[in-house]
Design a protein around this motif. Structure first.
Motif, PDB file in Angstrom:
ATOM      1  N   PRO A  18     -10.560  -7.991  -3.394  1.00 53.65           N
ATOM      2  CA  PRO A  18     -10.004  -9.162  -2.964  1.00 53.65           C
ATOM      3  C   PRO A  18      -8.383  -9.078  -2.853  1.00 53.65           C
ATOM      4  O   PRO A  18      -7.797  -8.730  -3.925  1.00 53.65           O
ATOM      5  N   GLY A  19      -7.828  -9.611  -1.931  1.00 51.84           N
ATOM      6  CA  GLY A  19      -6.250  -9.855  -2.138  1.00 51.84           C
ATOM      7  C   GLY A  19      -5.374  -8.806  -1.986  1.00 51.84           C
ATOM      8  O   GLY A  19      -4.329  -8.863  -2.414  1.00 51.84           O
ATOM      9  N   VAL A  20      -6.066  -7.586  -1.605  1.00 51.37           N
ATOM     10  CA  VAL A  20      -4.906  -6.460  -1.468  1.00 51.37           C
ATOM     11  C   VAL A  20      -5.320  -5.742   0.010  1.00 51.37           C
ATOM     12  O   VAL A  20      -5.363  -4.789   0.207  1.00 51.37           O
ATOM     13  N   ALA A  21      -5.486  -6.518   0.981  1.00 52.93           N
ATOM     14  CA  ALA A  21      -5.878  -6.138   2.366  1.00 52.93           C
ATOM     15  C   ALA A  21      -4.638  -5.332   3.051  1.00 52.93           C
ATOM     16  O   ALA A  21      -3.573  -5.781   2.693  1.00 52.93           O
ATOM     17  N   TYR A  22      -5.039  -4.366   3.847  1.00 54.96           N
ATOM     18  CA  TYR A  22      -3.700  -3.559   4.470  1.00 54.96           C
ATOM     19  C   TYR A  22      -4.329  -2.797   5.676  1.00 54.96           C
ATOM     20  O   TYR A  22      -5.531  -2.884   5.839  1.00 54.96           O
ATOM     21  N   THR A  23      -3.504  -2.463   6.409  1.00 53.76           N
ATOM     22  CA  THR A  23      -3.604  -1.845   7.748  1.00 53.76           C
ATOM     23  C   THR A  23      -3.534  -0.382   7.427  1.00 53.76           C
ATOM     24  O   THR A  23      -2.410   0.122   6.916  1.00 53.76           O
ATOM     25  N   ARG A  77       4.140  -2.048   3.410  1.00 49.83           N
ATOM     26  CA  ARG A  77       3.027  -3.080   3.652  1.00 49.83           C
ATOM     27  C   ARG A  77       1.846  -2.334   4.406  1.00 49.83           C
ATOM     28  O   ARG A  77       0.851  -2.787   4.582  1.00 49.83           O
ATOM     29  N   GLY A  78       2.042  -1.399   5.184  1.00 54.24           N
ATOM     30  CA  GLY A  78       1.406  -0.909   5.920  1.00 54.24           C
ATOM     31  C   GLY A  78       1.385  -1.380   7.405  1.00 54.24           C
ATOM     32  O   GLY A  78       0.436  -1.133   8.378  1.00 54.24           O
ATOM     33  N   ILE A  79       2.548  -2.183   7.636  1.00 55.16           N
ATOM     34  CA  ILE A  79       2.534  -2.678   9.173  1.00 55.16           C
ATOM     35  C   ILE A  79       2.957  -1.698  10.083  1.00 55.16           C
ATOM     36  O   ILE A  79       3.969  -1.256   9.774  1.00 55.16           O
ATOM     37  N   PRO A  80       2.518  -1.437  11.333  1.00 51.50           N
ATOM     38  CA  PRO A  80       2.919  -0.585  12.280  1.00 51.50           C
ATOM     39  C   PRO A  80       4.666  -0.748  12.403  1.00 51.50           C
ATOM     40  O   PRO A  80       4.965  -1.995  12.660  1.00 51.50           O
ATOM     41  N   SER A  81       5.362   0.138  12.530  1.00 47.13           N
ATOM     42  CA  SER A  81       6.612   0.155  12.803  1.00 47.13           C
ATOM     43  C   SER A  81       7.169   1.470  13.198  1.00 47.13           C
ATOM     44  O   SER A  81       6.941   2.388  12.982  1.00 47.13           O
ATOM     45  N   SER A  82       8.375   1.185  14.225  1.00 47.08           N
ATOM     46  CA  SER A  82       8.747   2.284  14.893  1.00 47.08           C
ATOM     47  C   SER A  82      10.304   2.274  14.425  1.00 47.08           C
ATOM     48  O   SER A  82      11.325   3.059  14.986  1.00 47.08           O
ATOM     49  N   GLN A  83      10.812   1.613  13.449  1.00 46.41           N
ATOM     50  CA  GLN A  83      11.962   1.644  12.735  1.00 46.41           C
ATOM     51  C   GLN A  83      12.370   2.971  12.045  1.00 46.41           C
ATOM     52  O   GLN A  83      11.520   3.381  11.530  1.00 46.41           O
ATOM     53  N   ARG A 109       0.824  -1.167   0.030  1.00 44.46           N
ATOM     54  CA  ARG A 109       0.001   0.092   0.237  1.00 44.46           C
ATOM     55  C   ARG A 109       0.770   1.187  -0.117  1.00 44.46           C
ATOM     56  O   ARG A 109       0.593   2.327  -0.596  1.00 44.46           O
ATOM     57  N   TYR A 110       2.048   1.362   0.864  1.00 47.31           N
ATOM     58  CA  TYR A 110       2.770   2.260   0.865  1.00 47.31           C
ATOM     59  C   TYR A 110       4.123   2.206   0.175  1.00 47.31           C
ATOM     60  O   TYR A 110       5.007   2.751   0.665  1.00 47.31           O
ATOM     61  N   ALA A 111       4.082   1.803  -0.954  1.00 48.70           N
ATOM     62  CA  ALA A 111       5.277   1.508  -1.599  1.00 48.70           C
ATOM     63  C   ALA A 111       6.103   2.638  -1.909  1.00 48.70           C
ATOM     64  O   ALA A 111       5.331   3.832  -2.155  1.00 48.70           O
ATOM     65  N   ASP A 112       7.227   2.828  -1.808  1.00 49.45           N
ATOM     66  CA  ASP A 112       8.255   3.900  -1.853  1.00 49.45           C
ATOM     67  C   ASP A 112       8.497   4.216  -3.384  1.00 49.45           C
ATOM     68  O   ASP A 112       9.494   3.877  -4.184  1.00 49.45           O
ATOM     69  N   THR A 113       7.391   4.613  -4.211  1.00 48.30           N
ATOM     70  CA  THR A 113       7.532   4.891  -5.647  1.00 48.30           C
ATOM     71  C   THR A 113       8.188   6.293  -5.994  1.00 48.30           C
ATOM     72  O   THR A 113       8.340   6.913  -5.021  1.00 48.30           O
ATOM     73  N   PRO A 114       8.625   6.366  -7.161  1.00 47.04           N
ATOM     74  CA  PRO A 114       9.445   7.494  -7.554  1.00 47.04           C
ATOM     75  C   PRO A 114       8.768   8.803  -7.269  1.00 47.04           C
ATOM     76  O   PRO A 114       9.236   9.867  -6.945  1.00 47.04           O
ATOM     77  N   SER A 115       7.279   8.782  -7.755  1.00 43.47           N
ATOM     78  CA  SER A 115       6.471   9.878  -7.370  1.00 43.47           C
ATOM     79  C   SER A 115       5.927  10.140  -6.179  1.00 43.47           C
ATOM     80  O   SER A 115       5.481  11.045  -5.860  1.00 43.47           O
ATOM     81  N   GLY A 116       6.089   9.183  -5.346  1.00 40.58           N
ATOM     82  CA  GLY A 116       5.721   9.308  -3.925  1.00 40.58           C
ATOM     83  C   GLY A 116       4.119   8.741  -3.900  1.00 40.58           C
ATOM     84  O   GLY A 116       3.811   8.570  -2.602  1.00 40.58           O
ATOM     85  N   VAL A 117       3.351   8.727  -5.071  1.00 34.23           N
ATOM     86  CA  VAL A 117       2.215   8.085  -5.107  1.00 34.23           C
ATOM     87  C   VAL A 117       1.846   6.778  -5.196  1.00 34.23           C
ATOM     88  O   VAL A 117       2.518   6.143  -6.301  1.00 34.23           O
ATOM     89  N   SER A 118       1.240   5.811  -4.156  1.00 36.21           N
ATOM     90  CA  SER A 118       1.200   4.639  -4.547  1.00 36.21           C
ATOM     91  C   SER A 118      -0.157   4.041  -4.640  1.00 36.21           C
ATOM     92  O   SER A 118      -1.185   4.740  -3.934  1.00 36.21           O
ATOM     93  N   PRO A 119      -0.495   3.147  -5.499  1.00 31.50           N
ATOM     94  CA  PRO A 119      -1.930   2.617  -5.463  1.00 31.50           C
ATOM     95  C   PRO A 119      -2.717   2.239  -4.009  1.00 31.50           C
ATOM     96  O   PRO A 119      -2.099   1.816  -3.294  1.00 31.50           O
ATOM     97  N   MET A 120      -3.879   3.008  -3.970  1.00 28.58           N
ATOM     98  CA  MET A 120      -4.711   2.667  -2.693  1.00 28.58           C
ATOM     99  C   MET A 120      -5.843   1.544  -3.044  1.00 28.58           C
ATOM    100  O   MET A 120      -6.537   1.579  -4.073  1.00 28.58           O
ATOM    101  N   ALA A 121      -5.843   0.469  -2.089  1.00 27.00           N
ATOM    102  CA  ALA A 121      -6.823  -0.623  -2.376  1.00 27.00           C
ATOM    103  C   ALA A 121      -8.167  -0.047  -1.568  1.00 27.00           C
ATOM    104  O   ALA A 121      -8.098   0.173  -0.475  1.00 27.00           O
ATOM    105  N   ILE A 122      -9.117  -0.305  -2.264  1.00 26.29           N
ATOM    106  CA  ILE A 122     -10.435   0.256  -1.695  1.00 26.29           C
ATOM    107  C   ILE A 122     -10.836  -1.018  -1.020  1.00 26.29           C
ATOM    108  O   ILE A 122     -11.044  -2.039  -1.364  1.00 26.29           O
ATOM    109  N   PRO A 123     -11.443  -0.888   0.352  1.00 31.20           N
ATOM    110  CA  PRO A 123     -11.777  -2.001   1.002  1.00 31.20           C
ATOM    111  C   PRO A 123     -12.879  -2.827   0.560  1.00 31.20           C
ATOM    112  O   PRO A 123     -13.611  -2.397  -0.217  1.00 31.20           O
ATOM    113  N   GLY A 124     -12.616  -4.148   0.462  1.00 31.81           N
ATOM    114  CA  GLY A 124     -13.533  -5.389  -0.178  1.00 31.81           C
ATOM    115  C   GLY A 124     -12.836  -5.805  -1.399  1.00 31.81           C
ATOM    116  O   GLY A 124     -13.369  -6.660  -2.012  1.00 31.81           O
TER     117      GLY A 124
END
Length: 614
Positions: free
Chosen positions: A458-463, A472-478, A441-456
């Motif tokens: 299939p196969g692209v769930a994220y937090t 990937r949207g997994i909480p991180s403090s790194q 979901r939050y891929a570090d693309t050259p433009s900074g814009v990454s595709p947003m999965a609309i809830p529902g």
């Protein structure tokens, strides 16, 4: 009287005025507008006329003012009407401040040619808002008492007209219709058009219609003997023009941009935007929901947007302050949302029904953490439409919050404008397809814009929440994840192509006046007058406040030896912001004053003239 200040010299070092509709894309350098003489000044026929219809609550002065503006438009004139009222929730004094002209106008003039007072109830409270002089006329009811001292000492000529007695002599009529006829006569609006407007307003017709028309005719008979009025040419008719407020224009722009969900809590002076959008949204399949407070409204809008529906909320300064935490969520989770902030006098409850550009600092710098956001300021009533539509486009395309900085003057002013051009923007929100391989979901693309999965999908769930996260949207403090996401969110706004829409630039002189929002109209008129005096100046009206655009801003100010920043607030918020993000060339000065009084053309002209001769 409110004090005006000229501050800061030296180099930069460190809650339905007609303005001719112009697309925000009409930016780029244009020739300075032709100088126009103020109404009643300059020796020639007046091309602009300013008047006030005032009286106690319930006297119908706003109704008369609205009808007059519409009649003036149908007779080929442009105009605008500003509403002013006392602090009472109900009742109290009221005034319709009106300016009409043969050309498009964006702001009120320096003075009023005529004050029409149906009665004197607490009218002196408007004395600062209704500047009169020895060339002005006050038309008042002699049976209502003497002319208030605040107006008498201006030297204005008093013309008695017994409004109530005149109306009483015509059974079924009202004093405000007498005032309507008087004002229409001074503006040269044909009686036939006034009669049409009265019929449209009353609808039921019958005796009330006949009486109202007779009252208007009685008022018109007085107009000729007053000796002032609007002269000059006008177009054949104004049937193709729009009568619209900034709040209505912003609402329409939002719908044009694709907004289909609005959640909001009423607040002056933004409430009319919500009232207009409620039925308008239903006609295009959208929904407006009144939330229990501003905190709920912004979170509902973000939630709807997360679900894939372009969303908006509208508020004023106190509400925006409550929304800042949720706007941070929008930044971090990269969920687009639009907030139309109709600025008013502050701080705290401030002056709810008066205009002030006092939310610049909180809009540009008021969020927690490093939180890039879009801030767009329309610079005319007409531009409220284009700017809001653009804001929706940017928010959706860049997956970021966008704040539209309108204000009370724009929001609650009714203006006669040329029909705005239809705008179209390409692209929209980038969405993820089902079962996208290795979806981040939050891929570090050259433009900074990454595709947003609309809830529902299939196969692209994220937090999606307010915690920092990895791609990937997994909480991180790194540290690495935090730095990467900070840079990504900043980059997508910094790298976007905003085109010429970021500002309106007019002229090419080395004296540059930088301004924004509703200060643009009086600045533009001041520069037109300055041009008539042989003083050249360049106008830069900034529409995109954030993100900063150093390269294009430097180009806009290229060759400047002197820079004047004009704004309507006490602490020079815009000037301070510009100094924080740009290198301003040459000698820089700030001209600012707080509301509730508007900036007037003569103030800016005085500063420009004095500086140019220094």
């Amino acid at each position: 009287m409110v004090a005006t200040r000229s501050t800061g010299t030296g180099s930069s070092g460190s809650k339905s005025g007609g303005v001719k509709a112009k697309s925000a894309s009409a930016a780029g350098r244009r020739a300075a507008p032709k100088a126009r003489a103020p109404a009643g000044k300059g020796g020639g026929p007046a091309q602009s006329f300013s008047l006030v219809i005032a009286g106690s609550g319930g006297a119908g002065v706003m109704t008369a003012g609205t009808m007059l503006l519409e009649a003036a438009a149908l007779s080929g004139l442009y105009g605008l009407m500003v509403r002013s009222s006392g602090p009472q929730i109900r009742g109290g004094e009221a005034a319709a401040l009106i300016r009409v002209a043969s050309h498009p106008i964006e702001n009120m003039d320096d003075r009023f040619d005529c004050l029409i007072a149906v009665d004197w109830m607490n009218l002196q409270r408007f004395s600062d808002e209704i500047p009169l002089d020895a060339d002005s006329v006050v038309v008042g009811d002699p049976n209502e008492g003497e002319l208030p001292e605040a107006f008498a000492r201006t030297g204005a000529r008093f013309v008695p007209l017994p409004f109530k007695a005149t109306a009483k002599s015509i059974p079924g009529s009202w004093p405000n219709m007498v005032a309507l006829g008087l004002a229409a006569g001074m503006l040269g609006v044909p009686a036939k058009i006034v009669d049409e407007i009265i019929a449209k307003s009353l609808k039921k017709g019958g005796d009330a219609l006949v009486a109202s028309r007779k009252a208007a005719a009685a008022g018109r008979e007085t107009a000729g003997g007053i000796g002032i009025g609007l002269a000059g040419t006008r177009s054949a008719g104004g049937k193709g023009r729009w009568s619209i407020t900034g709040n209505e224009a912003a609402g329409y722009g939002a719908i044009r941009g694709g907004v289909r969900f609005v959640a909001a809590y009423p607040i002056t002076p933004a409430t009319e935007l919500l009232e207009w959008m409620a039925p308008a949204l239903s006609r295009v399949g959208g929904v407006l929901l009144q939330a229990e407070d501003e905190l709920a409204s912004i979170n509902m809008a973000i939630g709807a947007s997360y679900g894939g529906v372009p969303s908006l909320t509208a508020t004023s300064g106190p509400g925006l302050a409550l929304m800042t935490e949720a706007l941070g969520l929008s930044v971090t989770a990269e969920i687009p949302v639009v907030v139309v902030n109709v600025m008013r006098g502050g701080p705290s409850t401030g002056i709810p029904a008066k205009s002030e550009q006092s939310d610049i600092s909180i809009a540009t710098s008021g969020l927690h953490g490093d939180a890039p956001r879009l801030v767009i300021a329309p610079n005319s009533v007409a531009d409220c439409l284009a700017a809001t539509q653009w804001a929706v486009h940017l928010a959706e395309t860049l997956q970021a919050p966008a704040i539209v900085l309108s204000d009370q003057f724009f929001g609650q002013t009714r203006a006669v404008i040329d029909r705005p051009e239809d705008l179209a923007f390409g692209n929209g929100r980038a969405t993820a397809s089902a079962h996208a391989e290795a979806y981040r979901r939050y891929a570090d693309t050259p433009s900074g814009v990454s595709p947003m999965a609309i809830p529902g999908t299939p196969g692209v769930a994220y937090t999606a929440d307010g915690l920092e996260h990895n791609e990937r949207g997994i909480p991180s403090s790194q540290t690495a994840d935090h730095v990467r996401q900070l840079a990504k969110r900043e980059r997508k706004l910094a790298m976007a192509d905003y085109g010429d829409r970021w500002a309106d630039i007019e002229g090419d002189a080395d004296l540059v006046v930088v301004t924004l929002g509703s200060a643009t109209g009086p600045v533009r008129e001041a520069l037109a007058r300055a041009s008539g005096q042989g003083i050249a100046a360049r106008l830069v009206s900034v529409r995109l406040l954030a993100p900063a655009r150093p390269e294009v801003f430097a180009k806009a100010l290229a060759g400047a030896r002197r820079v004047l920043v004009v704004e309507q607030n006490h602490s020079a918020q815009f000037h301070r912001y510009l100094r924080s993000v740009y290198d301003l060339p040459g000698e820089v000065r700030s001209y600012c004053h707080p509301g509730p009084l508007p900036i007037r053309p003569a103030e800016v002209l005085r500063v420009i003239t004095e500086w140019s001769r220094a």
